[in-house]
Design a protein around this motif. Structure first.
Motif, PDB file in Angstrom:
ATOM      1  N   PHE A  64      36.331  46.546  36.437  1.00 41.32           N
ATOM      2  CA  PHE A  64      35.275  47.316  37.085  1.00 41.32           C
ATOM      3  C   PHE A  64      35.957  48.409  37.897  1.00 41.32           C
ATOM      4  N   THR A  65      35.589  49.664  37.632  1.00 46.47           N
ATOM      5  CA  THR A  65      36.279  50.804  38.226  1.00 46.47           C
ATOM      6  C   THR A  65      35.301  51.853  38.742  1.00 46.47           C
ATOM      7  N   THR A  66      35.883  52.868  39.371  1.00 44.60           N
ATOM      8  CA  THR A  66      35.176  54.118  39.686  1.00 44.60           C
ATOM      9  C   THR A  66      36.100  55.261  39.269  1.00 44.60           C
ATOM     10  N   CYS A  72      42.639  52.017  40.603  1.00 42.71           N
ATOM     11  CA  CYS A  72      42.128  51.787  39.249  1.00 42.71           C
ATOM     12  C   CYS A  72      43.064  52.446  38.234  1.00 42.71           C
ATOM     13  N   ALA A  73      43.504  53.659  38.536  1.00 43.92           N
ATOM     14  CA  ALA A  73      44.418  54.376  37.641  1.00 43.92           C
ATOM     15  C   ALA A  73      45.737  53.614  37.509  1.00 43.92           C
ATOM     16  N   LYS A  74      46.231  53.068  38.619  1.00 41.28           N
ATOM     17  CA  LYS A  74      47.472  52.292  38.571  1.00 41.28           C
ATOM     18  C   LYS A  74      47.282  51.020  37.747  1.00 41.28           C
ATOM     19  N   ALA A  75      46.151  50.352  37.931  1.00 39.58           N
ATOM     20  CA  ALA A  75      45.872  49.124  37.183  1.00 39.58           C
ATOM     21  C   ALA A  75      45.759  49.423  35.688  1.00 39.58           C
ATOM     22  N   LYS A  76      45.073  50.496  35.344  1.00 43.44           N
ATOM     23  CA  LYS A  76      44.938  50.884  33.931  1.00 43.44           C
ATOM     24  C   LYS A  76      46.306  51.192  33.327  1.00 43.44           C
ATOM     25  N   ALA A  77      47.109  51.950  34.054  1.00 41.60           N
ATOM     26  CA  ALA A  77      48.445  52.308  33.560  1.00 41.60           C
ATOM     27  C   ALA A  77      49.294  51.054  33.362  1.00 41.60           C
ATOM     28  N   TYR A  78      49.189  50.103  34.274  1.00 42.94           N
ATOM     29  CA  TYR A  78      49.960  48.869  34.139  1.00 42.94           C
ATOM     30  C   TYR A  78      49.525  48.090  32.897  1.00 42.94           C
ATOM     31  N   GLY A 106      32.932  41.607  44.381  1.00 43.12           N
ATOM     32  CA  GLY A 106      33.598  42.896  44.489  1.00 43.12           C
ATOM     33  C   GLY A 106      33.222  43.634  45.752  1.00 43.12           C
ATOM     34  N   LYS A 107      34.247  44.096  46.467  1.00 48.63           N
ATOM     35  CA  LYS A 107      34.029  44.917  47.655  1.00 48.63           C
ATOM     36  C   LYS A 107      34.749  46.245  47.514  1.00 48.63           C
ATOM     37  N   GLY A 108      35.706  46.297  46.613  1.00 53.22           N
ATOM     38  CA  GLY A 108      36.463  47.512  46.347  1.00 53.22           C
ATOM     39  C   GLY A 108      36.933  47.485  44.915  1.00 53.22           C
ATOM     40  N   THR A 109      37.297  48.638  44.415  1.00 51.59           N
ATOM     41  CA  THR A 109      37.757  48.712  43.030  1.00 51.59           C
ATOM     42  C   THR A 109      39.263  48.887  43.020  1.00 51.59           C
ATOM     43  N   PRO A 110      39.911  48.473  41.969  1.00 45.87           N
ATOM     44  CA  PRO A 110      39.377  47.806  40.788  1.00 45.87           C
ATOM     45  C   PRO A 110      39.107  46.326  41.049  1.00 45.87           C
ATOM     46  N   LEU A 111      38.165  45.804  40.325  1.00 47.23           N
ATOM     47  CA  LEU A 111      37.928  44.360  40.255  1.00 47.23           C
ATOM     48  C   LEU A 111      38.180  44.010  38.799  1.00 47.23           C
ATOM     49  N   VAL A 118      39.941  36.336  38.428  1.00 47.42           N
ATOM     50  CA  VAL A 118      39.277  37.524  38.974  1.00 47.42           C
ATOM     51  C   VAL A 118      40.163  38.060  40.095  1.00 47.42           C
ATOM     52  N   ILE A 119      40.583  39.319  39.958  1.00 42.01           N
ATOM     53  CA  ILE A 119      41.501  39.921  40.925  1.00 42.01           C
ATOM     54  C   ILE A 119      40.849  41.145  41.542  1.00 42.01           C
ATOM     55  N   GLY A 120      40.788  41.172  42.864  1.00 42.06           N
ATOM     56  CA  GLY A 120      40.298  42.345  43.587  1.00 42.06           C
ATOM     57  C   GLY A 120      41.480  43.188  44.007  1.00 42.06           C
ATOM     58  N   GLY A 121      41.442  44.484  43.718  1.00 38.02           N
ATOM     59  CA  GLY A 121      42.551  45.365  44.058  1.00 38.02           C
ATOM     60  C   GLY A 121      43.591  45.380  42.956  1.00 38.02           C
TER      61      GLY A 121
END
Length: 162
Positions: A64-66, A72-78, A106-111, A118-121
């Motif tokens: 889950f992103t914005t 989110c960009a770092k998570a996607k790249a990883y 979820g309180k912040g992205t990425p979730l 389930v990992i937040g951040g």
């Protein structure tokens, strides 16, 4: 030396010691505690009984992103660097995904839901651990295309025409 002079020296010496030693220690302790508390709340493994396949049957990893989220960009790249395919859900464009994001805590992205984790951040070590757990549970990282709910030129035209 009178008693008042002795008391004055004692008080001023204690105030000097308090200002010099005790206040900085209290200040640093308060800052360290607050940062720890913020870190624990923002970047965490969320205890939910859900799997990525329950959210999207075609994906082992759902994120889950914005659009404006640097983590989110770092998570996607990883995930891309690990050769993992993921389904992206933009919570700003889909009310259904936004509700699911909130239900998952979820309180912040990425979730990110990796298998049943389930990992937040984004913390690389937590992603690595979840990917290893996904692979050891005999689950295959999804290589197929999944439904992408993020608007593109094609599906935006469909929305505008409807």
């Amino acid at each position: 030396m009178s008693l008042s002079n002795v008391l004055f020296r004692f008080k001023s010496m204690n105030l000097t010691k308090i200002k010099k030693y005790i206040l900085p220690v209290l200040l640093y302790s308060a800052v360290a505690y607050s940062l720890f508390f913020i870190y624990q709340n923002q970047i965490r493994v969320i205890n939910q009984k859900v799997s990525a396949r329950e959210i999207d049957p075609a994906c082992d990893i759902v994120m889950f992103t914005t659009d404006h989220c640097p983590y989110c960009a770092k998570a996607k790249a990883y995930l891309i660097s690990q050769g993992a395919q993921y389904c992206e859900r933009d919570i700003e464009w889909s009310e259904e995904d936004n509700q699911l994001f909130k239900q998952l805590g979820g309180k912040g992205t990425p979730l990110t839901v990796i298998g049943q984790t389930v990992i937040g951040g984004f913390v690389e070590s937590r992603f690595k651990s979840a990917l290893q757990k996904l692979e050891t549970n005999s689950q295959v990282i999804s290589r197929s295309l999944c439904e992408n709910r993020k608007p593109t030129a094609e599906n935006l035209d469909l929305v505008l025409l409807s």
